[in-house]
Design a protein around this motif. Structure first.
Motif, PDB file in Angstrom:
ATOM      1  N   PHE A  81     -29.966  -3.927  -6.738  1.00  0.00           N
ATOM      2  CA  PHE A  81     -30.467  -3.741  -8.097  1.00  0.00           C
ATOM      3  C   PHE A  81     -30.206  -2.316  -8.590  1.00  0.00           C
ATOM      4  O   PHE A  81     -30.097  -2.091  -9.804  1.00  0.00           O
ATOM      5  CB  PHE A  81     -31.968  -4.042  -8.156  1.00  0.00           C
ATOM      6  CG  PHE A  81     -32.277  -5.484  -8.428  1.00  0.00           C
ATOM      7  CD1 PHE A  81     -32.826  -5.873  -9.638  1.00  0.00           C
ATOM      8  CD2 PHE A  81     -32.017  -6.455  -7.479  1.00  0.00           C
ATOM      9  CE1 PHE A  81     -33.112  -7.206  -9.897  1.00  0.00           C
ATOM     10  CE2 PHE A  81     -32.303  -7.778  -7.727  1.00  0.00           C
ATOM     11  CZ  PHE A  81     -32.841  -8.162  -8.940  1.00  0.00           C
ATOM     12  N   PHE A  93     -26.535  -7.843 -11.973  1.00  0.00           N
ATOM     13  CA  PHE A  93     -27.921  -8.236 -11.704  1.00  0.00           C
ATOM     14  C   PHE A  93     -27.971  -9.654 -11.125  1.00  0.00           C
ATOM     15  O   PHE A  93     -28.703  -9.930 -10.162  1.00  0.00           O
ATOM     16  CB  PHE A  93     -28.759  -8.197 -12.987  1.00  0.00           C
ATOM     17  CG  PHE A  93     -29.385  -6.862 -13.283  1.00  0.00           C
ATOM     18  CD1 PHE A  93     -30.379  -6.348 -12.459  1.00  0.00           C
ATOM     19  CD2 PHE A  93     -28.986  -6.128 -14.389  1.00  0.00           C
ATOM     20  CE1 PHE A  93     -30.970  -5.127 -12.736  1.00  0.00           C
ATOM     21  CE2 PHE A  93     -29.569  -4.891 -14.665  1.00  0.00           C
ATOM     22  CZ  PHE A  93     -30.560  -4.393 -13.839  1.00  0.00           C
ATOM     23  N   TYR A 184     -37.557  -2.202  -7.197  1.00  0.00           N
ATOM     24  CA  TYR A 184     -36.807  -3.012  -6.233  1.00  0.00           C
ATOM     25  C   TYR A 184     -36.393  -2.222  -4.993  1.00  0.00           C
ATOM     26  O   TYR A 184     -36.227  -2.799  -3.919  1.00  0.00           O
ATOM     27  CB  TYR A 184     -35.596  -3.666  -6.910  1.00  0.00           C
ATOM     28  CG  TYR A 184     -35.977  -4.971  -7.593  1.00  0.00           C
ATOM     29  CD1 TYR A 184     -35.893  -6.180  -6.918  1.00  0.00           C
ATOM     30  CD2 TYR A 184     -36.467  -4.972  -8.896  1.00  0.00           C
ATOM     31  CE1 TYR A 184     -36.278  -7.368  -7.524  1.00  0.00           C
ATOM     32  CE2 TYR A 184     -36.851  -6.149  -9.511  1.00  0.00           C
ATOM     33  CZ  TYR A 184     -36.758  -7.347  -8.826  1.00  0.00           C
ATOM     34  OH  TYR A 184     -37.158  -8.526  -9.425  1.00  0.00           O
TER      35      TYR A 184
END
Length: 414
Positions: A81, A93, A184
């Protein structure tokens, strides 16, 4: 069970976070509903592509190594990410989500049947519902986390974006996309730490029985030599998983945008995301309740009852407006609670040596989370979000049938 529960929590958390990514990336990249649903398409599409390879790996490596590999793969997907946000690339993505979901698929293939056989067979539904309750704890906390870490960043309106030149638009896209980088990376660290802990933990080795202990030895009630596809209740159960996951994911994916509608609640995206926690929180509460009820009520009957109630709530959300429509959808989480683990355990009941292959088929059917939301997204683009919920109504009608009749196996039904 405690160790495995942590895995259920993590994949619940990461899966629910997709519901936060959808409104965020839809606004950042100005996507249609169908394009935004590609997030779920890539995530749950991994279940179709990776389930059989994952099943093969679990057979070769064992439960423990399969779980460690799944956690490591999920952590790698989270790390991707960072460059995806840095390049402000929607396809990047989607690729990162596929890698992340591949790791989650491996965890599902290894952990679900492991929990099912980790104790008395007659309590498999109750046991899996208990661990799934902690999965729902993850899905409940993720929207709160996402609303603060991702959606709290103000996104400019379409009118403001039209006034920006190409260079400003590119810089804006990068700055908005970067909101997901730190969250993330943190999740990647958690996945890798869990992989290390489980690699050092001694999990008991459990083999699926060659046949159910309460069946005759002559093989008359159990087809030991037939293909796993010969089991009707498994095939119908796979369709049930496909439709259930698709319906659940579709409802969760559209809830934030649904609550944004002026004639529903008119909420901001970050406020709506907090309400989304009630949807997943209902599933958590329902699974604790369901774990107790399933020790006293036949799983099929409870499954059919819950599916019927959800269909009624969806009808209310379609036909009503204002808070009534909003709360009807939010209440669905409570009744969704027992469905996945109950369908799963009914479908693999009595498969014996085919249990691993059956689990792979059922996990492959989770691809419904990729297909059904895209269909719903198409309808949302053309007839509006509210009427698009007709799609999950049809899904729950089938689930009610499976609970009443479809789960009966060739041998003595549970």
């Amino acid at each position: 069970m405690i160790v495995l529960t942590s895995l259920f929590f993590m994949w619940g958390f990461i899966t629910s976070l997709n519901d936060i990514l959808i409104p965020h990336l839809r606004a950042v990249f100005t996507l249609s509903y169908v394009q935004a649903m590609l997030i779920q398409f890539c995530f749950f599409g991994a279940y179709l592509i990776m389930s059989f390879p994952a099943g093969y790996l679990v057979e070769k490596l064992g439960y423990k190594r399969g779980i460690v590999l799944g956690l490591s793969t999920a952590g790698t997907g989270c790390l991707l990410f960072y460059p995806a946000a840095g390049n402000a690339s929607y396809p990047f993505f989607l690729g990162a989500l596929f890698v992340l979901a591949s790791g989650i698929t491996l965890l599902q293939v290894a952990a679900n049947p492991y929990v099912a056989v980790l104790g008395k067979p007659e309590l498999a539904s109750s046991r899996l519902n208990l661990t799934q309750a902690f999965n729902s704890l993850g899905t409940t906390l993720a929207p709160f986390f996402g609303s603060v870490a991702i959606l709290s960043i103000a996104i400019r309106s379409s009118d403001e974006l039209q006034k920006m030149n190409p260079a400003e638009l590119a810089a804006y896209g990068v700055s908005q996309a970067s909101a997901v980088q730190i969250p993330y990376i943190g999740l990647a660290i958690v996945f890798f730490l869990l992989a290390i802990v489980i690699a050092r933990f001694k999990l008991p080795k459990i083999e699926a029985p060659a046949r159910p202990a309460d069946l005759p030895d002559d093989g008359s009630a159990y087809h030991t030599e037939e293909s796993v596809w010969a089991y009707r209740h498994l095939v119908l159960g796979a369709l049930g998983i496909f439709l259930y996951v698709g319906a659940e994911v579709g409802i969760g994916s559209f809830l934030v945008n649904f609550m944004e509608q002026p004639h529903i609640a008119g909420l901001s995206v970050d406020t709506a995301a907090r309400y989304l926690s009630l949807y997943w929180g209902g599933a958590m509460v329902g699974r604790f309740i369901g774990s107790a009820l399933l020790s006293k009520i036949r799983p099929g009957r409870l499954l059919a009852f819950n599916a019927f109630v959800v269909a009624v709530l969806l009808a209310i959300a379609i036909l009503a407006s204002g808070p009534i429509a909003m709360w009807a959808l939010l209440a669905i989480g409570l009744f969704n609670s027992i469905m996945f683990p109950t369908i799963f355990t009914l479908a693999i009941d009595g498969l014996g040596k085919h249990t691993g292959a059956g689990s792979g088929i059922l996990c492959m059917a989770i691809v419904g989370g990729a297909i059904v939301p895209v269909i719903q997204g198409f309808l949302a683009d053309h007839i509006g979000i509210q009427w698009s919920f007709c799609v999950p109504v049809l899904c729950y009608a089938y689930i009610a049938y499976y609970g009443l009749k479809g789960h009966y196996a060739d041998f003595e039904p549970r």
